[in-house]
Structure formats: structure tokens, C-alpha cells
Design a protein around this motif. Structure first.
Motif, short mmCIF file in Angstrom:
data_model
loop_
_atom_site.label_atom_id
_atom_site.label_comp_id
_atom_site.label_asym_id
_atom_site.label_seq_id
_atom_site.Cartn_x
_atom_site.Cartn_y
_atom_site.Cartn_z
N TYR A 24 2.95 9.90 27.94
CA TYR A 24 1.75 9.25 28.49
C TYR A 24 1.56 9.65 29.96
O TYR A 24 0.47 10.01 30.38
N HIS A 25 2.65 9.59 30.72
CA HIS A 25 2.59 9.92 32.15
C HIS A 25 2.14 11.35 32.37
O HIS A 25 1.29 11.62 33.23
N ASP A 26 2.69 12.29 31.61
CA ASP A 26 2.32 13.69 31.77
C ASP A 26 0.86 13.96 31.40
O ASP A 26 0.22 14.84 31.96
N ARG A 27 0.32 13.21 30.47
CA ARG A 27 -1.08 13.39 30.06
C ARG A 27 -2.06 12.77 31.04
O ARG A 27 -3.18 13.24 31.17
N SER A 29 -1.35 11.71 34.47
CA SER A 29 -1.01 11.74 35.89
C SER A 29 -1.13 13.16 36.44
O SER A 29 -0.86 14.14 35.74
N ASP A 30 -1.51 13.25 37.69
CA ASP A 30 -1.56 14.55 38.35
C ASP A 30 -0.15 15.06 38.67
O ASP A 30 0.08 16.25 38.79
N LEU A 31 0.79 14.14 38.87
CA LEU A 31 2.16 14.50 39.19
C LEU A 31 2.99 14.48 37.91
O LEU A 31 3.25 13.44 37.34
N LYS A 32 3.40 15.65 37.47
CA LYS A 32 4.12 15.78 36.20
C LYS A 32 5.62 15.60 36.41
O LYS A 32 6.15 15.80 37.50
N TYR A 33 6.31 15.24 35.34
CA TYR A 33 7.77 15.17 35.32
C TYR A 33 8.30 16.59 35.43
O TYR A 33 7.85 17.48 34.72
N THR A 34 9.24 16.82 36.32
CA THR A 34 9.69 18.19 36.58
C THR A 34 11.11 18.44 36.09
O THR A 34 11.85 17.53 35.75
N ASP A 35 11.49 19.71 36.09
CA ASP A 35 12.85 20.09 35.73
C ASP A 35 13.86 19.51 36.72
O ASP A 35 14.99 19.22 36.37
N ILE A 36 13.46 19.37 37.99
CA ILE A 36 14.35 18.80 39.00
C ILE A 36 14.69 17.36 38.63
O ILE A 36 15.84 16.95 38.73
N ASP A 37 13.70 16.60 38.18
CA ASP A 37 13.96 15.23 37.75
C ASP A 37 15.01 15.22 36.63
O ASP A 37 15.93 14.42 36.65
#
Length: 73
Positions: A24-27, A29-37
């Protein structure tokens, strides 16, 4: 006390909930979950699961841990 079976069930529900929230967040939000997270959470999980990793490999030696005298690094 939480039984083993109940802990597994709770873990599955939490994991599914977080996966659904992440989608839901990735769809939306402008700020996506990253590989660093992912790396940060993976390292944290590894440290919690096996805290006896050699001292040089996993230290929290930032200024905040020194300032609060947490003895983490």
C-alpha cells in the motif's frame, strides 16, 4: 505466557500485515521502501537473533550511543 503455536500465528499475521502495508505504501507514497531499509532491518534482526557476533563486525558506535553511555560499541 505466549505458547509457541500462538507466537508463530502472531508472527505470520504481523508479517502479512507488514507486507500488505508495504505494498500500500509503495503504491500511494512518493517515498518508496528502499534496499537500504531492508539491509538495516536484516542487520538488526541478525543481531537480535545472534548477539554474539564478533565486536568488529557489528557495533553501534555513533555519537548518540556514546552520548547516552549505552555501551553498545
Amino acid at each position: 505466557m505466549l505458547s509457541f503455536r500462538r507466537a508463530i500465528q502472531l508472527g505470520i499475521v504481523l508479517r502479512l500485515g507488514l507486507i500488505i502495508y508495504g505494498e500500500y505504501h509503495d503504491r500511494h507514497s512518493d517515498l518508496k521502501y528502499t534496499d537500504i531499509d531492508y539491509r538495516v532491518f536484516s542487520d538488526a534482526t541478525r543481531l537480535v537473533w545472534s548477539p554474539n557476533i564478533s565486536a568488529g563486525e557489528n557495533q553501534a558506535s555513533g555519537w548518540l550511543s556514546r552520548r547516552l553511555n549505552l555501551g553498545l560499541g
